[in-house]
Design an enzyme around this catalytic site. Structure first.
Site, PDB file in Angstrom:
ATOM      1  N   CYS A 193       0.830  -1.203   0.000  1.00  0.00           N
ATOM      2  CA  CYS A 193       0.000   0.000   0.000  1.00  0.00           C
ATOM      3  C   CYS A 193       0.867   1.257   0.000  1.00  0.00           C
ATOM      4  O   CYS A 193       0.572   2.229  -0.705  1.00  0.00           O
ATOM      5  CB  CYS A 193      -0.943   0.011   1.198  1.00  0.00           C
ATOM      6  SG  CYS A 193      -2.157  -1.326   1.157  1.00  0.00           S
ATOM      7  N   ARG A 245      -7.744  -4.090  -3.023  1.00  0.00           N
ATOM      8  CA  ARG A 245      -7.029  -3.109  -3.828  1.00  0.00           C
ATOM      9  C   ARG A 245      -7.841  -2.912  -5.113  1.00  0.00           C
ATOM     10  O   ARG A 245      -8.055  -3.847  -5.879  1.00  0.00           O
ATOM     11  CB  ARG A 245      -5.617  -3.596  -4.135  1.00  0.00           C
ATOM     12  CG  ARG A 245      -4.734  -2.492  -4.678  1.00  0.00           C
ATOM     13  CD  ARG A 245      -3.278  -2.929  -4.785  1.00  0.00           C
ATOM     14  NE  ARG A 245      -2.769  -3.591  -3.591  1.00  0.00           N
ATOM     15  CZ  ARG A 245      -2.419  -2.989  -2.456  1.00  0.00           C
ATOM     16  NH1 ARG A 245      -2.534  -1.681  -2.344  1.00  0.00           N
ATOM     17  NH2 ARG A 245      -1.944  -3.690  -1.441  1.00  0.00           N
TER      18      ARG A 245
END
Length: 171
Positions: A58, A133
């Site tokens: 991330c 995601r």
């Protein structure tokens, strides 16, 4: 253009209306409310749903979005990160990594649910029902122009494909 390892069932696709939302978030020190409608007043929006602040993938994704300037040279485009982490975690993440766009807190996951961007069960690595995601490009009219999502928390979005689609809708 859908990519990733998930299935298309339930996932928002190009041509769908982007669900409206208002969430608390931060671009630095100030915590305030942000809405999709307010972002759309200036043009398209790139929505990046990501599992967790400070996780290695991330951090790489959000820093690449910021430092890579994939969307910086397209006038009126806002980039927005969304996760279930809290605003204080986001504030520290922005401070530590100098993220140049707002990170929004979807603490209860309801916005992620509307974008079908949350795991159905607690994630084996993150524990809670974190967001998948996902990357959406929303045109200035609030229509999804590009959608990408993966079940694999390690997989990065294809930013060049998203940028290409953004260039098409802003040309």
């Amino acid at each position: 253009a859908y990519a990733g390892r998930g299935t298309l069932s339930g996932v928002l696709e190009p041509g769908d209306e982007a669900p409206e939302f208002t969430l608390r978030g931060t671009e630095g020190e100030t915590i305030e409310e942000y809405s999709l409608a307010a972002f759309l007043e200036t043009g398209p929006v790139v929505l990046a749903f990501y599992p967790q602040d400070f996780s290695p993938v991330c951090t790489e994704e959000l820093c690449t979005l910021h430092e890579g300037d994939y969307f910086a040279f397209t006038p009126g485009v806002d980039v927005v990160g969304v996760s279930t982490d809290g605003v204080y975690s986001h504030r520290e993440f922005v401070r530590r990594h100098d993220i140049g766009f707002p990170l929004l807190s979807d603490g209860d996951g309801l916005v992620a649910d509307r974008y079908d961007a949350r795991y159905d069960e607690p994630h084996e690595r993150f524990g809670a029902r974190v967001v998948k995601r996902s990357l959406y490009v929303v045109d200035g009219d609030g229509t999804i122009a590009y959608a990408w999502q993966t079940e694999d928390v390690e997989e990065m979005p294809d930013l060049l494909a998203a940028k290409g689609r953004l260039d098409e809708i802003t040309a």
